[in-house]
Motif scaffolding. Sequence first.
Motif, PDB file in Angstrom:
ATOM      1  N   ASN A 113     -46.033  27.231 -40.595  1.00  0.00           N
ATOM      2  CA  ASN A 113     -46.046  26.561 -39.294  1.00  0.00           C
ATOM      3  C   ASN A 113     -46.214  25.052 -39.396  1.00  0.00           C
ATOM      4  OD1 ASN A 113     -46.030  28.673 -36.965  1.00  0.00           O
ATOM      5  ND2 ASN A 113     -47.260  29.595 -38.583  1.00  0.00           N
ATOM      6  N   GLY A 114     -45.931  24.496 -40.581  1.00  0.00           N
ATOM      7  CA  GLY A 114     -45.946  23.045 -40.748  1.00  0.00           C
ATOM      8  C   GLY A 114     -47.323  22.427 -40.861  1.00  0.00           C
ATOM      9  N   LEU A 115     -48.337  23.256 -41.120  1.00  0.00           N
ATOM     10  CA  LEU A 115     -49.711  22.787 -41.265  1.00  0.00           C
ATOM     11  C   LEU A 115     -50.059  22.822 -42.749  1.00  0.00           C
ATOM     12  CD1 LEU A 115     -52.382  22.082 -39.701  1.00  0.00           C
ATOM     13  CD2 LEU A 115     -52.856  24.540 -39.710  1.00  0.00           C
ATOM     14  N   LEU A 116     -50.491  21.692 -43.302  1.00  0.00           N
ATOM     15  CA  LEU A 116     -50.723  21.592 -44.741  1.00  0.00           C
ATOM     16  C   LEU A 116     -52.174  21.899 -45.104  1.00  0.00           C
ATOM     17  CD1 LEU A 116     -49.758  20.842 -47.603  1.00  0.00           C
ATOM     18  CD2 LEU A 116     -50.264  18.451 -47.036  1.00  0.00           C
ATOM     19  N   PRO A 117     -52.423  23.004 -45.828  1.00  0.00           N
ATOM     20  CA  PRO A 117     -53.770  23.271 -46.336  1.00  0.00           C
ATOM     21  C   PRO A 117     -53.942  22.582 -47.687  1.00  0.00           C
ATOM     22  CG  PRO A 117     -52.362  25.189 -46.685  1.00  0.00           C
ATOM     23  CD  PRO A 117     -51.503  24.102 -46.093  1.00  0.00           C
ATOM     24  N   VAL A 118     -54.921  21.694 -47.783  1.00  0.00           N
ATOM     25  CA  VAL A 118     -55.173  20.945 -49.008  1.00  0.00           C
ATOM     26  C   VAL A 118     -56.468  21.470 -49.620  1.00  0.00           C
ATOM     27  CG1 VAL A 118     -55.720  18.685 -49.977  1.00  0.00           C
ATOM     28  CG2 VAL A 118     -53.930  18.898 -48.230  1.00  0.00           C
ATOM     29  N   GLN A 119     -56.328  22.142 -50.759  1.00  0.00           N
ATOM     30  CA  GLN A 119     -57.501  22.709 -51.427  1.00  0.00           C
ATOM     31  C   GLN A 119     -57.988  21.741 -52.500  1.00  0.00           C
ATOM     32  OE1 GLN A 119     -57.285  26.884 -52.252  1.00  0.00           O
ATOM     33  NE2 GLN A 119     -58.736  26.752 -53.947  1.00  0.00           N
ATOM     34  N   VAL A 120     -59.274  21.380 -52.398  1.00  0.00           N
ATOM     35  CA  VAL A 120     -59.887  20.429 -53.327  1.00  0.00           C
ATOM     36  C   VAL A 120     -61.126  21.068 -53.956  1.00  0.00           C
ATOM     37  CG1 VAL A 120     -59.035  18.410 -52.051  1.00  0.00           C
ATOM     38  CG2 VAL A 120     -61.295  19.360 -51.501  1.00  0.00           C
ATOM     39  N   SER A 121     -61.674  20.407 -54.956  1.00  0.00           N
ATOM     40  CA  SER A 121     -62.890  20.925 -55.581  1.00  0.00           C
ATOM     41  C   SER A 121     -64.067  20.825 -54.615  1.00  0.00           C
ATOM     42  CB  SER A 121     -63.210  20.133 -56.854  1.00  0.00           C
ATOM     43  OG  SER A 121     -63.602  18.815 -56.510  1.00  0.00           O
ATOM     44  N   THR A 122     -65.096  21.603 -54.881  1.00  0.00           N
ATOM     45  CA  THR A 122     -66.313  21.550 -54.066  1.00  0.00           C
ATOM     46  C   THR A 122     -66.909  20.150 -54.079  1.00  0.00           C
ATOM     47  OG1 THR A 122     -66.748  23.869 -54.568  1.00  0.00           O
ATOM     48  CG2 THR A 122     -68.604  22.578 -53.754  1.00  0.00           C
ATOM     49  N   GLU A 123     -66.884  19.507 -55.244  1.00  0.00           N
ATOM     50  CA  GLU A 123     -67.448  18.161 -55.375  1.00  0.00           C
ATOM     51  C   GLU A 123     -66.669  17.145 -54.545  1.00  0.00           C
ATOM     52  OE1 GLU A 123     -66.571  20.114 -58.005  1.00  0.00           O
ATOM     53  OE2 GLU A 123     -68.621  20.808 -58.386  1.00  0.00           O
ATOM     54  N   PHE A 124     -65.330  17.232 -54.606  1.00  0.00           N
ATOM     55  CA  PHE A 124     -64.522  16.275 -53.843  1.00  0.00           C
ATOM     56  C   PHE A 124     -64.679  16.521 -52.346  1.00  0.00           C
ATOM     57  CE2 PHE A 124     -60.715  14.275 -52.096  1.00  0.00           C
ATOM     58  CZ  PHE A 124     -60.768  13.038 -52.715  1.00  0.00           C
ATOM     59  N   LEU A 125     -64.797  17.785 -51.960  1.00  0.00           N
ATOM     60  CA  LEU A 125     -65.019  18.107 -50.546  1.00  0.00           C
ATOM     61  C   LEU A 125     -66.321  17.470 -50.057  1.00  0.00           C
ATOM     62  CD1 LEU A 125     -63.999  19.681 -48.058  1.00  0.00           C
ATOM     63  CD2 LEU A 125     -65.387  21.601 -48.842  1.00  0.00           C
ATOM     64  N   LYS A 126     -67.372  17.563 -50.848  1.00  0.00           N
ATOM     65  CA  LYS A 126     -68.650  16.943 -50.481  1.00  0.00           C
ATOM     66  C   LYS A 126     -68.498  15.432 -50.332  1.00  0.00           C
ATOM     67  CE  LYS A 126     -71.706  20.384 -52.559  1.00  0.00           C
ATOM     68  NZ  LYS A 126     -72.569  20.712 -53.703  1.00  0.00           N
ATOM     69  N   THR A 127     -67.716  14.820 -51.222  1.00  0.00           N
ATOM     70  CA  THR A 127     -67.467  13.378 -51.143  1.00  0.00           C
ATOM     71  C   THR A 127     -66.759  13.038 -49.834  1.00  0.00           C
ATOM     72  OG1 THR A 127     -67.367  13.131 -53.546  1.00  0.00           O
ATOM     73  CG2 THR A 127     -66.287  11.424 -52.237  1.00  0.00           C
ATOM     74  N   LEU A 128     -65.724  13.799 -49.499  1.00  0.00           N
ATOM     75  CA  LEU A 128     -64.985  13.547 -48.255  1.00  0.00           C
ATOM     76  C   LEU A 128     -65.901  13.655 -47.043  1.00  0.00           C
ATOM     77  CD1 LEU A 128     -61.603  15.467 -48.714  1.00  0.00           C
ATOM     78  CD2 LEU A 128     -61.991  13.001 -48.838  1.00  0.00           C
ATOM     79  N   LEU A 129     -66.667  14.746 -46.982  1.00  0.00           N
ATOM     80  CA  LEU A 129     -67.555  14.948 -45.836  1.00  0.00           C
ATOM     81  C   LEU A 129     -68.583  13.821 -45.735  1.00  0.00           C
ATOM     82  CD1 LEU A 129     -68.028  18.810 -46.123  1.00  0.00           C
ATOM     83  CD2 LEU A 129     -66.911  17.590 -44.230  1.00  0.00           C
ATOM     84  N   SER A 130     -69.097  13.389 -46.875  1.00  0.00           N
ATOM     85  CA  SER A 130     -70.075  12.302 -46.890  1.00  0.00           C
ATOM     86  C   SER A 130     -69.454  10.996 -46.395  1.00  0.00           C
ATOM     87  CB  SER A 130     -70.623  12.127 -48.306  1.00  0.00           C
ATOM     88  OG  SER A 130     -71.458  11.001 -48.385  1.00  0.00           O
ATOM     89  N   GLU A 131     -68.267  10.658 -46.901  1.00  0.00           N
ATOM     90  CA  GLU A 131     -67.602   9.408 -46.520  1.00  0.00           C
ATOM     91  C   GLU A 131     -67.256   9.386 -45.034  1.00  0.00           C
ATOM     92  OE1 GLU A 131     -66.787   6.570 -48.529  1.00  0.00           O
ATOM     93  OE2 GLU A 131     -68.302   7.576 -49.734  1.00  0.00           O
ATOM     94  N   ILE A 132     -66.760  10.503 -44.522  1.00  0.00           N
ATOM     95  CA  ILE A 132     -66.374  10.563 -43.106  1.00  0.00           C
ATOM     96  C   ILE A 132     -67.603  10.501 -42.203  1.00  0.00           C
ATOM     97  CG2 ILE A 132     -65.270  11.994 -41.333  1.00  0.00           C
ATOM     98  CD1 ILE A 132     -63.625  13.215 -43.749  1.00  0.00           C
ATOM     99  N   THR A 133     -68.667  11.193 -42.606  1.00  0.00           N
ATOM    100  CA  THR A 133     -69.888  11.202 -41.804  1.00  0.00           C
ATOM    101  C   THR A 133     -70.542   9.825 -41.778  1.00  0.00           C
ATOM    102  OG1 THR A 133     -70.218  13.530 -42.377  1.00  0.00           O
ATOM    103  CG2 THR A 133     -72.108  12.355 -41.472  1.00  0.00           C
TER     104      THR A 133
END
Length: 196
Positions: A113-133
Amino acid sequence: MEKFTTLYSKAIPLAIENIDTDQIIPARFLKATNRKGFGDNLFRDWRFNKDGVKNPHFTLNDPKYSGSILVAGDNFGCGSSREHAAWALSDYGLKVIVSSFFADIFKGNALNNGLLPVQVSTEFLKTLLSEITKNPETQLIVNLENQTITVAGTPYSTSFEIDAYKKTCLINGYDDIDYLLSKKNAIKAFESAKAY
């Protein structure tokens, strides 16, 4: 479908693990067969209180967060195999979902359906959440051709995997039928060469 090459966008953090398809779009809203309007009920039971008033404590209702990228916790899209979950996310305006793990059926439905799921490591996910927050104005760059996701203006970047066929479809804006039609001349040439 829209073509997808590179997306620059702010992101919405949703640091909840094991978000299932019934939370994404509750079963009581699955009556329609048209894809439009499902975004109105995305995360309905989290976005709205029982009286129908928006829950001010839910991330998607927080005006400081916006964008077409949702950064979610681990194991996103588990539960029943409803395609409506991908419809709801897309109809809401999301183009990319980032998590450290996706349920296989959800991943397939999203890509179809044109939606891109991007799977990253647990560590990188934590970095993203931290930076956005820390800074809701943080921009993410999702480059499908290079298969990378980057926090703009920082050294934080990582690669992600995607099925080669689905990558081709997203870059060209093809669904499965469009892809076959794009090969029409090659198919005709093959059939002519094999004709008796």
